[in-house]
Design a protein around this motif. Structure first.
Motif, short mmCIF file in Angstrom:
data_model
loop_
_atom_site.label_atom_id
_atom_site.label_comp_id
_atom_site.label_asym_id
_atom_site.label_seq_id
_atom_site.Cartn_x
_atom_site.Cartn_y
_atom_site.Cartn_z
N PRO A 56 -9.33 4.98 -15.52
CA PRO A 56 -9.66 3.63 -15.04
C PRO A 56 -10.08 3.66 -13.57
O PRO A 56 -9.49 4.37 -12.77
N THR A 57 -11.10 2.90 -13.26
CA THR A 57 -11.56 2.76 -11.87
C THR A 57 -11.11 1.40 -11.35
O THR A 57 -10.46 0.63 -12.04
N ALA A 58 -11.48 1.12 -10.12
CA ALA A 58 -11.13 -0.17 -9.52
C ALA A 58 -11.72 -1.33 -10.31
O ALA A 58 -11.18 -2.44 -10.30
N MET A 59 -12.81 -1.07 -11.03
CA MET A 59 -13.45 -2.12 -11.82
C MET A 59 -12.58 -2.53 -13.01
O MET A 59 -12.68 -3.65 -13.50
N GLU A 60 -11.75 -1.61 -13.50
CA GLU A 60 -10.92 -1.90 -14.68
C GLU A 60 -9.51 -2.37 -14.33
O GLU A 60 -8.77 -2.81 -15.21
N VAL A 61 -9.13 -2.26 -13.06
CA VAL A 61 -7.75 -2.61 -12.69
C VAL A 61 -7.53 -4.12 -12.85
O VAL A 61 -8.27 -4.93 -12.29
N PRO A 62 -6.53 -4.51 -13.62
CA PRO A 62 -6.28 -5.93 -13.85
C PRO A 62 -5.44 -6.55 -12.72
O PRO A 62 -5.05 -5.86 -11.77
N SER A 63 -5.14 -7.81 -12.86
CA SER A 63 -4.19 -8.46 -11.96
C SER A 63 -2.80 -7.90 -12.26
O SER A 63 -2.36 -7.89 -13.41
N ILE A 64 -2.11 -7.41 -11.22
CA ILE A 64 -0.80 -6.78 -11.41
C ILE A 64 0.25 -7.50 -10.56
O ILE A 64 0.05 -7.71 -9.37
N THR A 65 1.32 -7.89 -11.20
CA THR A 65 2.44 -8.49 -10.50
C THR A 65 3.59 -7.49 -10.49
O THR A 65 4.04 -7.05 -11.54
N SER A 66 4.04 -7.09 -9.29
CA SER A 66 5.12 -6.11 -9.16
C SER A 66 6.42 -6.83 -8.85
O SER A 66 6.47 -7.68 -7.95
N VAL A 67 7.46 -6.49 -9.57
CA VAL A 67 8.79 -7.09 -9.37
C VAL A 67 9.78 -5.97 -9.08
O VAL A 67 10.07 -5.15 -9.96
N GLU A 68 10.28 -5.91 -7.86
CA GLU A 68 11.25 -4.89 -7.47
C GLU A 68 12.66 -5.43 -7.73
O GLU A 68 13.07 -6.40 -7.12
N VAL A 69 13.37 -4.78 -8.63
CA VAL A 69 14.75 -5.18 -8.94
C VAL A 69 15.67 -4.26 -8.13
O VAL A 69 15.87 -3.10 -8.47
N GLU A 70 16.20 -4.78 -7.03
CA GLU A 70 17.03 -3.96 -6.15
C GLU A 70 18.48 -3.93 -6.63
O GLU A 70 19.08 -4.96 -6.90
N THR A 71 19.00 -2.72 -6.75
CA THR A 71 20.41 -2.51 -7.07
C THR A 71 20.96 -1.51 -6.06
O THR A 71 20.23 -1.00 -5.20
N ASN A 72 22.23 -1.23 -6.15
CA ASN A 72 22.85 -0.28 -5.22
C ASN A 72 23.41 0.87 -6.02
O ASN A 72 24.50 0.80 -6.57
N ASP A 73 22.62 1.94 -6.11
CA ASP A 73 23.08 3.09 -6.88
C ASP A 73 24.12 3.86 -6.07
O ASP A 73 23.85 4.23 -4.92
N PRO A 74 25.29 4.12 -6.63
CA PRO A 74 26.35 4.77 -5.86
C PRO A 74 26.04 6.20 -5.45
O PRO A 74 26.61 6.72 -4.50
N GLU A 75 25.11 6.85 -6.14
CA GLU A 75 24.80 8.25 -5.83
C GLU A 75 23.59 8.41 -4.92
O GLU A 75 23.44 9.43 -4.25
N GLY A 76 22.72 7.41 -4.88
CA GLY A 76 21.48 7.54 -4.13
C GLY A 76 21.67 7.34 -2.63
O GLY A 76 22.62 6.71 -2.19
N PRO A 77 20.74 7.88 -1.82
CA PRO A 77 20.80 7.67 -0.37
C PRO A 77 20.56 6.20 -0.03
O PRO A 77 19.50 5.66 -0.36
N PHE A 78 21.55 5.58 0.59
CA PHE A 78 21.49 4.15 0.90
C PHE A 78 21.34 3.31 -0.37
O PHE A 78 20.87 2.17 -0.32
#
Length: 282
Positions: free
Chosen positions: A194-216
């Motif tokens: 896919p090129t920029a001509m084919e890229v659709p409208s994209i909505t990004s939703v970041e679901v933030e959690t606190n993983d006990p093992e991950g850095p910060f």
């Protein structure tokens, strides 16, 4: 900065940074190394201020006494004192991280948990199918991902969008075509992406959690987000024309062939799928 190439004779077995494990594994190691460097700097600052290391904290680019921000020095001043006190330069912190998971080789003999953390994602797609040409156009995508703590929200958003487009390529375009062992589309000129001509409208939703093992509390937001786009697009195609596809990519040729077979099975013309015979949306 020095990078040493890994050698299996001198380095311990590493579970790897595949599966987007760099943030968690390398991030934890970097965090431990930074803490070690910080302790060296605190040691010099404590000597300069004639107090115990435990009484110091760092905030707003300063090292100062806890509860007394005025009694302290800037990071730059602390580094200068560290250097002038004949301590070894540069300030080096070292850290390593071994995730609380099974070693890769043990999985050949027993069941076990190979990953220190898990991510979760969901994606939705809206497509338009031209029943005359078989072409599928992705109109809109929504990508939601549990990335732990988003250390850099802009990069997470970029990862989600890039993964959605990458998954779209897998679903509709990408295929290595071979004939008698010869690759017929060996370059990007011939290989479908896919090129920029084919890229659709994209909505990004970041679901933030606190993983006990991950850095910060951070996890990943890379390869995991590549898994959901293709199934979402294929299900949207099914919703549009009522045909299931079980192989990728879903090319216009496959769509037309499936529509013809579906019409023959139902004893009707493909154009009768919708009041608008050319476009079906799902």
């Amino acid at each position: 900065m020095r990078i040493t190439a890994a050698d299996t004779e001198i380095t311990p077995l590493d579970p790897g940074t595949f599966g987007s494990g760099v943030t968690l594994r390398a991030g934890n190691a970097a965090k431990i190394a930074a803490q070690a460097a910080k302790e060296k700097l605190f040691e010099a600052a404590a000597e300069k201020m004639e107090i115990r290391i435990e009484e110091l904290e760092a905030k707003n680019r300063r090292i100062h006494v806890k509860g007394n921000p005025e009694r302290g020095m800037s990071i730059q001043e602390a580094i200068k004192f560290y250097q002038y006190s004949d301590r070894p330069m540069p300030i080096i912190g070292r850290g390593s991280y071994q995730p609380p998971a099974k070693e890769p080789t043990t999985l050949l003999k027993e069941d076990g948990n190979f990953s220190p953390a898990y991510s979760f994602m969901t994606q939705a797609a809206e497509v338009e199918v031209d029943t005359k040409t078989g072409k599928v156009k992705v109109l809109r995508m929504v990508a939601s991902h549990d990335c732990g703590k988003a250390i850099n929200p802009m990069l997470v958003e970029g990862q989600l969008e890039g993964s959605a487009v990458g998954g779209m390529g897998q679903a509709l375009y990408e295929e290595v075509i071979t004939e008698k062992g010869q690759v017929l589309n060996p370059s990007f000129l011939d290989y479908g992406i896919p090129t920029a001509m084919e890229v659709p409208s994209i909505t990004s939703v970041e679901v933030e959690t606190n993983d006990p093992e991950g850095p910060f509390g951070a996890k990943e937001s890379g390869e995991g987000t590549q898994l959901a786009p293709a199934p979402a697009i294929i299900n949207a195609i099914y919703d549009a024309i009522g045909v299931r596809f079980k192989s990728l990519p879903v090319t216009p040729e496959k769509v037309l062939k499936a529509l013809q077979e579906n019409a023959q099975n139902q004893n009707r013309d493909p154009e009768s799928l919708d009041p608008d015979p050319e476009i079906n949306s799902g």
